[in-house]
Design a protein around this motif. Structure first.
Motif, PDB file in Angstrom:
ATOM      1  N   ARG A 178       0.816  -1.215   0.000  1.00 51.14           N
ATOM      2  CA  ARG A 178       0.000   0.000   0.000  1.00 51.14           C
ATOM      3  C   ARG A 178       0.849   1.264   0.000  1.00 51.14           C
ATOM      4  NH1 ARG A 178      -5.526  -0.492   1.104  1.00 51.14           N
ATOM      5  NH2 ARG A 178      -6.192  -2.627   1.613  1.00 51.14           N
ATOM      6  N   LEU A 188       2.577   4.533  -1.732  1.00 46.73           N
ATOM      7  CA  LEU A 188       2.113   5.463  -2.772  1.00 46.73           C
ATOM      8  C   LEU A 188       3.307   5.984  -3.549  1.00 46.73           C
ATOM      9  CD1 LEU A 188      -0.553   7.555  -0.819  1.00 46.73           C
ATOM     10  CD2 LEU A 188      -0.912   5.573  -2.276  1.00 46.73           C
ATOM     11  N   LYS A 189       3.146   6.152  -4.835  1.00 46.73           N
ATOM     12  CA  LYS A 189       2.071   5.704  -5.685  1.00 46.73           C
ATOM     13  C   LYS A 189       2.708   5.345  -7.015  1.00 46.73           C
ATOM     14  CE  LYS A 189       1.280  10.525  -6.858  1.00 46.73           C
ATOM     15  NZ  LYS A 189       0.360  11.666  -6.906  1.00 46.73           N
ATOM     16  N   CYS A 247      -1.293  -4.179  -8.215  1.00 49.10           N
ATOM     17  CA  CYS A 247      -1.780  -3.211  -7.231  1.00 49.10           C
ATOM     18  C   CYS A 247      -2.960  -2.418  -7.794  1.00 49.10           C
ATOM     19  CB  CYS A 247      -0.662  -2.261  -6.812  1.00 49.10           C
ATOM     20  SG  CYS A 247       0.633  -3.069  -5.837  1.00 49.10           S
ATOM     21  N   TYR A 261      -5.657   3.637  -5.596  1.00 45.97           N
ATOM     22  CA  TYR A 261      -5.679   3.953  -4.172  1.00 45.97           C
ATOM     23  C   TYR A 261      -6.683   5.049  -3.805  1.00 45.97           C
ATOM     24  CZ  TYR A 261      -2.936   8.190  -5.079  1.00 45.97           C
ATOM     25  OH  TYR A 261      -2.502   9.416  -5.517  1.00 45.97           O
ATOM     26  N   LYS A 262      -7.334   5.660  -4.809  1.00 46.00           N
ATOM     27  CA  LYS A 262      -8.310   6.704  -4.524  1.00 46.00           C
ATOM     28  C   LYS A 262      -9.716   6.225  -4.836  1.00 46.00           C
ATOM     29  CE  LYS A 262      -5.667  11.009  -5.000  1.00 46.00           C
ATOM     30  NZ  LYS A 262      -5.580  12.291  -5.726  1.00 46.00           N
ATOM     31  N   TYR A 294     -11.065   0.872  -7.556  1.00 46.66           N
ATOM     32  CA  TYR A 294     -10.684   1.110  -6.158  1.00 46.66           C
ATOM     33  C   TYR A 294     -11.432   0.153  -5.243  1.00 46.66           C
ATOM     34  CZ  TYR A 294     -10.968   3.252  -1.538  1.00 46.66           C
ATOM     35  OH  TYR A 294     -10.959   3.478  -0.193  1.00 46.66           O
ATOM     36  N   SER A 346      -5.645  -4.257  -1.697  1.00 46.10           N
ATOM     37  CA  SER A 346      -4.675  -3.407  -2.399  1.00 46.10           C
ATOM     38  C   SER A 346      -4.103  -4.095  -3.633  1.00 46.10           C
ATOM     39  CB  SER A 346      -3.529  -3.017  -1.457  1.00 46.10           C
ATOM     40  OG  SER A 346      -2.861  -4.182  -0.983  1.00 46.10           O
ATOM     41  N   THR A 358      -2.018   3.925  -8.831  1.00 49.48           N
ATOM     42  CA  THR A 358      -2.310   2.800  -7.952  1.00 49.48           C
ATOM     43  C   THR A 358      -1.311   2.742  -6.798  1.00 49.48           C
ATOM     44  OG1 THR A 358      -0.870   1.247  -9.141  1.00 49.48           O
ATOM     45  CG2 THR A 358      -3.143   1.494  -9.946  1.00 49.48           C
ATOM     46  N   TYR A 359      -1.602   1.818  -5.867  1.00 50.22           N
ATOM     47  CA  TYR A 359      -0.603   1.490  -4.860  1.00 50.22           C
ATOM     48  C   TYR A 359       0.621   0.888  -5.560  1.00 50.22           C
ATOM     49  CZ  TYR A 359      -4.295   1.806  -1.288  1.00 50.22           C
ATOM     50  OH  TYR A 359      -5.293   2.230  -0.467  1.00 50.22           O
TER      51      TYR A 359
END
Length: 382
Positions: A232, A234-235, A262, A265-266, A300, A305, A334-335
């Protein structure tokens, strides 16, 4: 009364306009420090201006405000250069005695008109912004209403499927085919773990045990290795053209069934795998032994993740042979995995990871043995 003359290097005064006699005084232009209008309280004549040199000051009175400003501009330009500020008759009105009450009232009225015009302009701008805001609120309200109606329809279809006690794989696939723009379903496959998670209407609460239904089908021979415990970070960015690739080998022959990538992440993030190949070799130009036939979309998901991209058919990997997974991805950031291990063991199989060699016509998106979006490898033991 004197006649003022400006030459290339000097400022002179004469007793007559023909300038055929000796000058009554002369000032070298390079010695002039400034030429400005006289202050009202210091001036004993109208339209008076002062010339200051290094050694003394000269006071000269013109016949009009306009003439005075013209001489000031000529003298300053000749002595200081064209970069100086110019005088105008309007600016002089603020300093000379001729500034009457009528002028003050006129100027005040003009300023008041300007302020009123500015006020109307600001009010009009506020009205326009307010109307735009109302229009945007109305559009978003309609969009939310449509989304809620679609979700209600989806839940009704799901309810009808749950009403049938013969819940099997086909029923699960029917549920997954329902449009779900705002629901995170994992893709169902006979060789993977899958969860279907939806909110159940209160009217059908008696038909289910709790608010989620979990379906798990697992092939007991499938295993997973993960390159790191940190998925997890970033990014990771994508261009839709650069390639994320990673080379690996296994210590014994296995069948590759999937690769974990991955996820965005938003909230609302959407990422698409445009191309997924497996190559036999350590270069991006190595021969292709597997080519995924469809694009894969990743949304998302607050609970996960990493998204598993399942191979359409298991791919046999030979021991101690280098293979390369090859991805072209575009969409949301993404992560990423960090602090990855170059060697991982899973169910007695050692996985070794290497940096991929890129050919000249391929652009590298910087995925390597230390970090990148490629996290998991799923496999079957022969």
């Amino acid at each position: 009364r004197r006649w003022l003359m400006l030459t290339e290097n000097e400022l002179l005064t004469y007793k007559n306009p023909l300038a055929n006699e000796k000058a009554t005084f002369q000032v070298i232009l390079s010695s002039i420090l400034e030429a400005v209008p006289c202050e009202q309280e210091m001036s004993y004549k109208e339209f008076c201006f002062r010339i200051t040199t290094k050694s003394r000051k000269y006071f000269i009175a013109a016949t009009s405000d306009e003439e005075m400003c013209q001489w000031l501009n000529l003298i300053n330009t000749a002595s200081q250069g064209p970069h100086i500020s110019y005088f105008t008759a309007m600016s002089k009105l603020h300093e000379k005695k001729a500034l009457s009450e009528v002028s003050l009232i006129s100027n005040f009225t003009k300023i008041k008109e300007i302020l009123n015009a500015r006020k109307q302009e600001l009010l009009q701008k506020l009205d326009e912004d307010y109307m735009k805001y109302l229009k945007k609120v109305e559009e978003e309200s309609d969009s939310i209403k449509v989304s809620l109606d679609n979700e209600k329809k989806n839940f009704e279809e799901f309810e009808s499927i749950l009403a049938n006690t013969e819940l099997n794989v086909n029923k699960i696939r029917d549920v997954q085919k329902i449009p779900r723009p705002d629901i995170n379903f994992k893709e169902f496959d006979g060789l993977s773990n899958s969860e279907i998670q939806v909110n159940i209407d209160e009217n059908v609460i008696t038909r289910v045990i709790n608010f989620t239904t979990k379906v798990t089908l697992r092939n007991p021979l499938e295993f997973r290795v993960r390159r790191t415990n940190i998925t997890r970070a970033l990014k990771w960015r994508y261009t839709g053209e650069r390639i994320d690739a990673l080379t690996f080998s296994v210590s014994q022959s296995v069948s590759l069934t999937g690769v974990g990538i991955c996820t965005p992440y938003k909230l609302g993030g959407l990422t698409s795998v445009k191309q997924f190949n497996v190559l036999k070799g350590d270069s991006t130009s190595s021969p292709v032994v597997y080519r995924h036939s469809q694009n894969v979309t990743m949304q998302y998901n607050p609970d996960e993740s990493v998204y598993k991209v399942t191979l359409e058919a298991p791919l046999m990997l030979k021991r101690d042979t280098k293979y390369t997974v090859f991805f072209v991805i575009e969409g949301s950031h993404t992560y990423k995995c960090v602090d990855c291990n170059s060697q991982v063991a899973g169910n007695g199989v050692n996985w070794n990871f290497f940096n991929t060699n890129f050919s000249q016509d391929h652009q590298n998106n910087r995925c390597d043995t230390v970090c990148g979006p490629i996290a998991d490898f799923y496999f079957l033991v022969s």
